[in-house]
Design an enzyme around this catalytic site. Structure first.
Site, PDB file in Angstrom:
ATOM      1  N   SER A 123       0.844  -1.203   0.000  1.00 11.91           N
ATOM      2  CA  SER A 123       0.000   0.000   0.000  1.00 11.91           C
ATOM      3  C   SER A 123       0.874   1.245   0.000  1.00 11.91           C
ATOM      4  O   SER A 123       0.577   2.226  -0.699  1.00 11.91           O
ATOM      5  CB  SER A 123      -0.919   0.011   1.227  1.00 11.91           C
ATOM      6  OG  SER A 123      -1.821  -1.073   1.197  1.00 11.91           O
ATOM      7  N   GLU A 124       1.941   1.229   0.807  1.00 15.92           N
ATOM      8  CA  GLU A 124       2.888   2.343   0.809  1.00 15.92           C
ATOM      9  C   GLU A 124       4.310   1.858   1.016  1.00 15.92           C
ATOM     10  O   GLU A 124       4.539   0.819   1.656  1.00 15.92           O
ATOM     11  CB  GLU A 124       2.563   3.376   1.893  1.00 15.92           C
ATOM     12  CG  GLU A 124       1.438   4.336   1.541  1.00 15.92           C
ATOM     13  CD  GLU A 124       0.112   3.911   2.119  1.00 15.92           C
ATOM     14  OE1 GLU A 124      -0.923   4.447   1.680  1.00 15.92           O
ATOM     15  OE2 GLU A 124       0.108   3.040   3.002  1.00 15.92           O
ATOM     16  N   THR A 125       5.243   2.643   0.484  1.00 17.25           N
ATOM     17  CA  THR A 125       6.675   2.458   0.676  1.00 17.25           C
ATOM     18  C   THR A 125       7.249   3.792   1.131  1.00 17.25           C
ATOM     19  O   THR A 125       6.859   4.845   0.629  1.00 17.25           O
ATOM     20  CB  THR A 125       7.348   2.002  -0.628  1.00 17.25           C
ATOM     21  OG1 THR A 125       6.888   0.680  -0.952  1.00 17.25           O
ATOM     22  CG2 THR A 125       8.859   1.979  -0.500  1.00 17.25           C
TER      23      THR A 125
END
Length: 286
Positions: free
Chosen positions: A51-53
């Site tokens: 979903s996020e990095t």
């Protein structure tokens, strides 16, 4: 003769808003992004496909570190599980009681609780959201396959924009089968949050197909505004902490905790907390 320089970029993977591995929301943290070329940031986030990095840099203000947050398709000024997960990754070896992370929405402090040397819980102070109505309610209901909302449908902006739909029961929330393509066509929002519950326990699901996230396992940036929404509309008391369950439908059960101080007329403080566990380390060689 042409020489190529091999670049090595190290990362840590954490499962966030859970106290056990292989649950919660996955996060990749590149702990020193200073030498990563700008053109590589989005491709690396797309390669990780979480979903996020997060990419970590030296601080520019009064924080301990500056972070940039990417979904598989775009950069965000703020997101909850990346802030909490990065706090666990960076503050562990530093033995800090609080870490301050510079985001695109300002400096976010994260208070940390430990059991010996191990961090067991973190609580972030989130930006105060701006609240506005959401005019495209009928299109939203049609895309979700629901008839309406038990509370006003409102949009909360804290650097990332979330809209909230209250449903009649947790079973209705669990049974949602939204039209993701239709949700992706709705403009002006990132996250569509559907929730139900009572008292201190609530269940939510968050869909963000326009940002490359069909369904999110745990959404810290949505948990704070959910507490604000519930308090503003009399479902919980200001100052009361709620537990939010999320992610079970996609095999990543998560637990988030949120509370809001102030009043309906003036929100003073929004806090979101949870646990995280580090599950892997690695490096890219490009």
């Amino acid at each position: 003769m042409l020489y190529w320089r091999l670049m090595e970029f190290r990362f840590v993977i954490a499962d966030v808003f859970t106290d056990r591995a292989l649950a919660g929301n996955q996060l990749a943290v590149f702990t020193d992004a200073r030498e990563i070329p700008e053109a590589k940031l989005q491709p690396l986030a797309r390669e990780m496909n979480f979903s996020e990095t997060v990419f970590v840099y030296s601080p520019e203000a009064d924080g301990h570190a500056r972070i940039r947050i990417f979904t598989p398709t775009s950069e965000l000024p703020f997101a909850g599980h990346p802030v909490l997960g990065t706090a666990f990754v960076l503050a562990g070896p530093l033995q800090l009681p609080e870490i301050r992370l510079e985001t695109g929405s300002g400096v976010v402090p994260v208070a940390l609780e430990r059991d010996g040397d191990r961090i067991v819980f973190g609580r972030m102070e989130q930006p105060i959201p701006v609240v506005e109505g959401f005019p495209a309610k009928e299109e939203l209901f049609a895309a979700l396959g629901v008839e309406g909302s038990d509370l006003p449908v409102e949009l909360y902006d804290l650097g990332i924009r979330h809209v909230y739909v209250a449903l009649s029961s947790e079973e209705v929330v669990a049974g949602l089968e939204p039209d993701l393509a239709a949700l992706a066509r709705l403009t002006g929002i990132v996250g569509v949050n559907c929730f139900a519950g009572s008292g201190a326990r609530w269940k939510t699901r968050m869909f963000a197909p326009a940002d490359g996230v069909p369904e999110d396992p745990a959404t810290g940036s949505a948990a704070g505004p959910l507490a604000v929404h519930l308090a503003r509309h009399g479902r919980i008391a200001f100052g009361e902490e709620i537990e939010i369950s999320q992610g079970a439908e996609i095999g990543r059960p998560s637990a988030l905790y949120a509370r809001v101080a102030g009043s309906a007329e003036r929100i003073e403080r929004v806090e979101v907390g949870g646990s995280a566990v580090i599950v892997a380390r690695g490096e890219f060689r490009l």
